[in-house]
Design a protein around this motif. Structure first.
Motif: not given
Length: 60
Positions: A7-8, A21-32, A13-17, A52-55
């Motif tokens: 997943l790295q 601590n990526w909080d299982n946000r992989w689904f939208a991150a994968f599409v991005f 692509l997300f400097p804060k992640w 406030k949120c990332d795309f």
């Protein structure tokens, strides 16, 4: 399962992640990530700082 994470490249692509601590946000991150790999130039954050949120953030 004792496997090394692949997943790295997505998380990078997300400097804060990070992997811890990526909080299982992989689904939208994968599409991005797929959009970026396909050549679309989509910013990770909205240009309006009031947003406030990332795309790639799916809170629901």
């Amino acid at each position: 399962m004792g496997l090394t994470s692949n997943l790295q490249p997505i998380i990078d692509l997300f400097p804060k992640w990070n992997l811890e601590n990526w909080d299982n946000r992989w689904f939208a991150a994968f599409v991005f990530y797929c959009c970026i790999e396909a050549g679309y130039k989509i910013p990770v954050k909205h240009t309006n700082e009031a947003v406030k949120c990332d795309f790639a953030g799916c809170s629901a």
